[in-house]
Design a protein around this motif. Sequence first.
Motif, short mmCIF file in Angstrom:
data_model
loop_
_atom_site.label_atom_id
_atom_site.label_comp_id
_atom_site.label_asym_id
_atom_site.label_seq_id
_atom_site.Cartn_x
_atom_site.Cartn_y
_atom_site.Cartn_z
N ASN A 1 76.61 53.95 76.59
CA ASN A 1 76.95 55.25 76.23
C ASN A 1 78.24 55.70 77.18
N ALA A 2 78.37 55.02 78.14
CA ALA A 2 79.33 55.70 79.31
C ALA A 2 80.85 55.75 78.56
N LEU A 3 81.10 54.68 77.98
CA LEU A 3 82.59 54.53 77.43
C LEU A 3 82.77 55.79 76.50
N GLU A 4 81.56 55.74 75.50
CA GLU A 4 82.07 56.98 74.69
C GLU A 4 81.79 58.28 75.31
N ASN A 5 81.22 58.58 76.28
CA ASN A 5 81.29 59.90 77.24
C ASN A 5 82.53 60.00 77.69
N MET A 6 83.03 58.94 78.35
CA MET A 6 84.32 59.13 78.91
C MET A 6 85.36 59.48 77.68
N TYR A 7 85.22 58.67 76.59
CA TYR A 7 86.67 58.94 75.43
C TYR A 7 86.09 60.54 75.00
N PHE B 1 82.48 46.57 73.21
CA PHE B 1 83.66 47.13 73.77
C PHE B 1 84.97 46.70 72.77
N GLY B 2 85.06 45.62 72.35
CA GLY B 2 86.23 45.06 71.44
C GLY B 2 86.25 45.75 70.25
N ALA B 3 84.83 46.28 69.78
CA ALA B 3 84.67 46.80 68.23
C ALA B 3 85.03 48.48 68.80
N LEU B 4 84.65 48.84 69.65
CA LEU B 4 85.04 50.39 70.08
C LEU B 4 86.70 50.60 70.35
N ALA B 5 87.20 49.53 70.87
CA ALA B 5 88.51 49.44 70.95
C ALA B 5 89.54 49.53 69.54
#
Length: 149
Positions: free
Chosen positions: A42-48, A134-138
Motif C-alpha cells: 500500500n505504501a506506493l499508493e499512499n505516496m501517490y 509496480f509495473g502495473a501501477l506505473a
Amino acid sequence: MIKGKGYLKFSKSKNKIYVYLFGRLTGEEKKKNLFAFGRLENALENMYQIRESDRLPAELSELGFNFDDLDEWILALETRTTRNNKKINLPVIEERCFEDVTNYDLLGMSEKEVKSLNKDETFKMYSDLLEMIFGALAHIEELEEIEEG
C-alpha cells in the motif's frame, strides 16, 4: 528539522513488510522512524495519494521535507533503487506468506509447488510479483495521464 536526507527503511513484522521514512533529527545521534507509509503493498499508493492531494502531511513538512523528496521516495519504491543507485533489498518473507493465496493459477504454479518453495525461491517469486505490481501501477498511472490529457 532533519539532518541530511531521509531514506526508506523496510521492516518485517508478522510476515508483512512495512515502509518507514528514517533519518536523523538535528542535534540527535540516533536515526529514527520519522514517518510510516504503511504496508509495502500500500505504501506506493499512499505516496501517490499524498502527491495528488498537493499537501504534505504536517509531520513531513515540519521536518523540512518537500514534494521533491516525496518524488524521490516514490521513484525509489518504483525502481527499488536508492538515489545512490544501490539496489533496495527487501526483508525475506517466509514461504508461509503464500499459504493464504487461494488462486495458485495467478502464480502459474500448483498449490503443492508453491508450498514446496524454499526461502530463496519464495523471495524471488515475491520480488517478481512486486515488479509486476509496480509495473502495473506505473502503467495505470500512464493511462490515467493520457485520459486526463
